[in-house]
Each structure stands twice: as structure tokens, then as C-alpha cells.
Enzyme design. Structure first.
Site, PDB file in Angstrom:
ATOM      1  N   ARG A   1      -2.807 -27.254   1.859  1.00  0.00           N
ATOM      2  CA  ARG A   1      -3.505 -28.206   2.736  1.00  0.00           C
ATOM      3  C   ARG A   1      -2.694 -29.500   2.795  1.00  0.00           C
ATOM      4  O   ARG A   1      -2.653 -30.260   1.831  1.00  0.00           O
ATOM      5  CB  ARG A   1      -4.923 -28.503   2.241  1.00  0.00           C
ATOM      6  CG  ARG A   1      -5.610 -29.565   3.096  1.00  0.00           C
ATOM      7  CD  ARG A   1      -7.122 -29.564   3.007  1.00  0.00           C
ATOM      8  NE  ARG A   1      -7.652 -30.042   1.752  1.00  0.00           N
ATOM      9  CZ  ARG A   1      -8.936 -30.378   1.560  1.00  0.00           C
ATOM     10  NH1 ARG A   1      -9.804 -30.271   2.562  1.00  0.00           N
ATOM     11  NH2 ARG A   1      -9.359 -30.780   0.382  1.00  0.00           N
TER      12      ARG A   1
ATOM     13  N   ASP B   1     -13.432 -35.143  -5.428  1.00  0.00           N
ATOM     14  CA  ASP B   1     -12.199 -35.546  -4.759  1.00  0.00           C
ATOM     15  C   ASP B   1     -12.520 -36.673  -3.784  1.00  0.00           C
ATOM     16  O   ASP B   1     -13.598 -37.268  -3.845  1.00  0.00           O
ATOM     17  CB  ASP B   1     -11.514 -34.357  -4.092  1.00  0.00           C
ATOM     18  CG  ASP B   1     -12.343 -33.726  -2.969  1.00  0.00           C
ATOM     19  OD1 ASP B   1     -13.331 -34.355  -2.514  1.00  0.00           O
ATOM     20  OD2 ASP B   1     -12.006 -32.612  -2.536  1.00  0.00           O
TER      21      ASP B   1
END
Length: 533
Positions: A169, A451
Site C-alpha cells: 500500500r 494507525d
């Protein structure tokens, strides 16, 4: 490795050299990244301008609908995405995490079917983390990766045939990489992460029986998907890789992208590996987009579960859209961290099981976990539904009918914020900011692996509650004082003034910043070579 054309677009490194950086930042790799930036940088800038224009239109009262101009794409039953690529047929359990050496070894040994190496929300983009992540991925594919703990215990990945398929990603379109410059401007961070991995690992992954596979974050419309598709075509052409080898799963984590799921699949169809349903980023996007409206006022984030009607509409539409087009539908994150306390551990696993059972029963083909300890329960749940089948693409979900009103029915999730919710949002944002400024993008907080998406939803909820005066500013400042003091006692090394200032600039401001990361990155993580000398 193949080289590109004559060195005329090479990206210039502005950071000080680091250990083994020359293995990643080769002249040919920098030429490749610079060429992508030169060819696609202007389109990216125009798309970011269009994001701002669309935000202003929606803030001004323009309705959000399924696009009329693409009605024919949605109505045409004939088109489908490419069949699953090698290593992406069975995705019943996927693990995510930053590509540091420790996590890379843990992920490859986790027993998951797919690992998403996350340069975006789970990585604080210090230059050492970016280049180090690329080195970890290259070492893994070259079978020279290991990790040694401070206690001296050494870990290595299991045999290649037992490892998950790797998907990368890259960072989102909104971010720049200030340590690389092309034609006097920072290189788009997405092209750095994609380009360096593609240049070094695409051919190696093909030779190993898989391919260069990606997750694409925070897209807002079909035009941003089209840009990625054109980048894939050009990258494959430059390195002599067959067209259609790249595959990408798009995270549907913005409210505007939820209205263009079919169009996004269509734009990427020869490179598509499906769609993924986020959670915190999606709620973050809802507040960013409609936070000025009282009918989009959300209660404590802990009370906004995936069973909320507007989130059910979003996930069911995603499954229906994917399966109608032959694409995988991947569920959201289970962020629980296994506990040493037996009761707490059992409770965490029960929550994960319930969440994954809902997803599997809804038709998802797999789902995400953030910790290796959650892989068995996720796998068990999907094993029970899938059996020997690799997926459930045959479940068309034709029973699902979702309208724009269904996707926007946030007002049905009501309730005022509680003092506990205010404190929780401030505490988690401050603690995540402390970790992020320290170079850690994935951090365990209160039993969850958090996150950047968690910090984003936490800070924008505070902003929204202040805007609509359901929480008063004095209360927030009082809690902020207490939590900053608690943070200082917990983390004596933390730069409290910087952390508090970051929170005030991004949560207590009049105009909401779209992301906390660009400002924090520029102020705290950028280290040019001349600054180190």
C-alpha cells in the site's frame, strides 16, 4: 534489473545517505521514479484541485449521487474485471502492518493468505522508514531477510511456499515525499512507494510465481483510479512487463468513492483485484465531507459499529458491486491485540469472531487482521463459510438495493458524545501523535493496534463536536491539559509541546485540515541532508 531510458528524469535525493540506501536508490531506480513523476505529476495535482472543488460543492449543498454520466457503465452487465492473479485467488485472511523488518518477518510467518505491507497509515514516513521498508521487501523476496531481537533471538521467514502473497500500500495522493525532488518539486509520495517497489521487485515477484500487487488508499473518484491505471500501464511498458500483470485492490474509505465503486472497478478492470471496506477512514471521510451539517453529527466512535444502517449499506453495496463484476470483496480491520490476561484475551477474540462472522455471512471473500494472533480465528470463520472454495464470488447479492439516502443515513446513528468519548478521542490522538513523531506508525493502544486512521477519526470528532457545540471548548481544553500531563508521565521522552500543538492545529481549529499528516510530516519528519550536516 532492467533500466529505463537515458538518465534525464532522475529524481534527486535530498536526504543524507543511510545504511544500504544505495541498494534502493540506484540511478536507474531514481530515473524510473522521476520519469513517473514527470509524466503523471501534473495530472495528480489537477486531481487534488478537483478534490478541493468537490469538497466546496458538497459543503455548499450540492447533493451526492451516483454519477449520471456513468449510468451506462453501471447498467452494462457484460463487463468484468480480470480473473484473480496468481496468489490472489484465496484471500480469506489478510494481515496488515508496516514493512519494517520485524513486522515483515512476523507477517510472512503469520499463516495469512495475503500480507499488505503498509507504507501509508501504518508507517510514519520518516525517510529511514521509507527506504528501510523497501529494503525489507527486497530482502524478503531475495530470501536474505532476518530479524534479531534486543535479547539476541533471531527470526527468519518460513519457506517461500508457506508465505502470504505480498501486496504493497503506497501513500495517498495527498502526500509528497520531501526527500526526493524532480524538476525542483517534491515527488508524489505514492509514486515513490510504488515506483521503488515496482522497479526492484516486480520482475522478482513474477519469477517467484506471483506479481507486483498493490492496495490503493483514499481514492475519491474514478478519475483517480484512471490515473493509477495509466501509471500501471506505463510502468509495465517501461520495464517490459506484460500488460495486466499489476493487480490492485482499492480501499473504499471515502464517502465519495462509495458512490463510484463500479466506476472505480471499471477504470482498473484489467488490473483490478477488488475492493476493501475500511472503517475509521470511512467515518473520517464522512465527517470531513459533511461535518458542517447537524444531520451528520456522530456519537462516540466506539458506539458507531459496522451494524449502523449507513455502514451496512456501504458494506453490502461493496460486496454486491464486487461480485457482480467478478472481483474480490475484502472486509475491514480487526485491530485487537491478544492479551496475556485470559479473560481479556477471550473477550477480544469473541469480538473478532463476531465481526468476521458478519462479514463472511454478508458475502465477503476475506478480511483483515492487524496481529498474527488473530489469523487463526479469522481463518476459522471463513473456513466455515467457504469450505474448500477459495472465495464466494458466486454470491451475487442481488437482494441488495442501496440508494444514496441509505449511504447518507448517518442521522439514524444518534446520541450525544459522552465525557468518556471526549477523553478517549483526545487520549488516543495524543498518544498516537507521540508514537508517529517518534517514527512509529502502528502502535498498540488500549488493546488495539492503531494507525493513522484512528488518530484522524479521533481528532475530527473533537472538531465536529466543538463546531456544533455539543461539547464546549473549556471542557476539551481541561481534558487536553490532563491528557498531556498523563502522556508526559507515561512517555517522559515525548515532545509534549509539539504533540499538543499538533492536536490544537488539527482538532481545535476553525477550518478543518484534511489530514494531520502533511503538516506534521513537514514540521517534524523531513530531514534534508543540509539539515543534518
Amino acid at each position: 534489473m532492467p533500466t529505463t531510458v537515458a538518465l534525464s528524469h532522475r529524481a534527486r535525493v535530498l536526504a543524507a545517505p543511510g545504511d544500504r540506501h544505495d541498494e534502493i536508490l540506484t540511478p536507474a531506480a531514481l530515473e524510473f521514479v522521476g520519469l513517473l513523476a514527470a509524466e503523471f505529476g501534473e495530472r495528480r495535482r489537477e486531481l487534488l484541485k478537483e478534490r478541493r472543488r468537490q469538497a466546496l460543492r458538497l459543503a455548499g449543498g450540492s447533493p451526492l449521487r451516483f454519477p449520471m454520466v456513468t449510468a451506462a457503465v453501471r447498467a452494462d452487465p457484460a463487463w468484468r474485471v480480470a480473473p484473480p492473479a496468481p496468489g490472489l485467488t484465496d484471500r480469506r485472511v489478510e494481515i496488515t502492518g508496516p514493512p519494517d523488518r520485524r513486522m515483515t518477518v512476523n507477517a510472512l510467518n503469520s499463516g495469512a493468505r495475503v500480507w499488505m505491507a503498509d507504507f501509508e497509515d501504518a508507517t510514519a514516513p520518516a525517510w529511514e522508514n521509507i527506504v528501510g521498508g523497501q529494503l525489507a521487501l527486497l530482502d524478503a523476496i531475495e530470501d536474505r531477510l532476518d530479524f534479531t531481537t534486543p535479547e539476541g533471538r533471531r527470526y527468519r521467514p518460513v519457506a517461500r511456499d508457506r508465505r502470504p502473497t505480498v501486496m504493497v500500500r503506497p501513500r495517498g495522493w495527498h502526500l509528497d515525499e520531501e526527500h526526493l525532488e524532480q524538476d525542483g518539486a517534491p515527488v508524489p509520495a505514492a509514486l515513490v512507494d510504488f515506483g521503488l517497489y515496482f522497479f526492484h521487485c516486480a520482475r522478482r515477484q513474477i519469477d517467484a510465481g506471483a506479481g507486483p500487487y498493490f492496495y490503493l488508499p483514499k481514492l475519491e473518484n474514478r478519475y483517480e483510479a484512471r490515473l493509477w491505471n495509466d501509471i500501471f500501464l506505463r510502468a509495465q511498458e517501461l520495464l517490459g512487463i506484460p500488460r495486466g500483470t499489476v493487480r490492485a485492490t482499492v480501499l473504499i474509505e471515502t464517502i465519495t468513492a462509495a458512490f463510484e465503486m463500479e466506476e472505480i472497478l471499471y477504470e482498473l478492470r484489467e488490473h483490478s483485484a477488488g475492493l476493501n471496506a475500511g472503517r475509521w477512514d470511512y467515518l473520517f471521510s464522512v465527517i470531513k465531507t459533511f461535518g458542517h451539517r447537524t444531520d451528520f453529527l456522530l456519537p462516540d466512535r466506539a458506539k458507531v459499529t459496522m451494524t449502523a444502517p449507513f455502514l451496512r449499506a456501504y458494506t453490502e453495496l461493496l460486496v454486491r458491486t464486487c461480485h457482480r463484476r467478478g472481483a474480490h470483496a475484502i472486509g475491514g480491520m480487526a485491530a485487537q491485540v491478544p492479551s496475556k490476561d485470559p479473560a481479556a484475551h477471550a473477550a477480544a477474540l469473541a469480538k473478532v469472531r463476531l465481526d468476521k462472522e458478519r462479514e463472511a455471512e454478508d458475502g465477503f471473500d476475506g478480511s483483515w487482521v492487524a496481529h498474527p494472533g488473530l489469523v487463526p480465528v479469522c481463518r476459522e470463520v471463513f473456513d466455515q463459510v467457504l469450505g474448500d472454495r477459495p472465495h464466494q464470488l458466486d454470491r451475487s447479492r442481488d437482494d441488495v438495493e442501496v440508494t444514496p439516502a441509505d449511504l447518507l443515513s448517518v442521522r439514524r446513528v444518534s446520541g450525544p458524545p459522552t465525557p468518556e468519548g471526549v477523553r478517549a478521542n483526545i487520549a488516543v490522538a495524543l498518544r498516537y501523535f507521540a508514537a508517529w513523531l517518534d517514527g512509529r506508525g502502528a502502535v498498540a493502544l488500549d488493546g488495539l493496534m492503531e494507525d493513522a486512521a484512528t488518530a484522524e477519526i479521533a481528532r475530527v470528532q473533537i472538531w465536529q463536536w466543538l463546531r456544533h457545540r455539543v461539547v464546549d471548548r473549556e471542557t476539551v481544553l481541561t481534558v487536553l491539559d490532563a491528557e498531556v500531563a498523563a502522556l508526559g508521565a507515561e512517555y517522559p521522552w515525548a515532545p509534549l509541546d509539539d504533540i499538543r500543538s499538533l492536536f490544537e492545529r488539527t482538532a481545535l481549529c476553525g477550518e478543518l485540515p484534511q489530514f494531520f499528516t502533511p503538516d506534521a510530516y513537514g514540521r517534524h519528519l523531513v530531514r534534508h541532508a543540509e539539515e543534518r550536516s
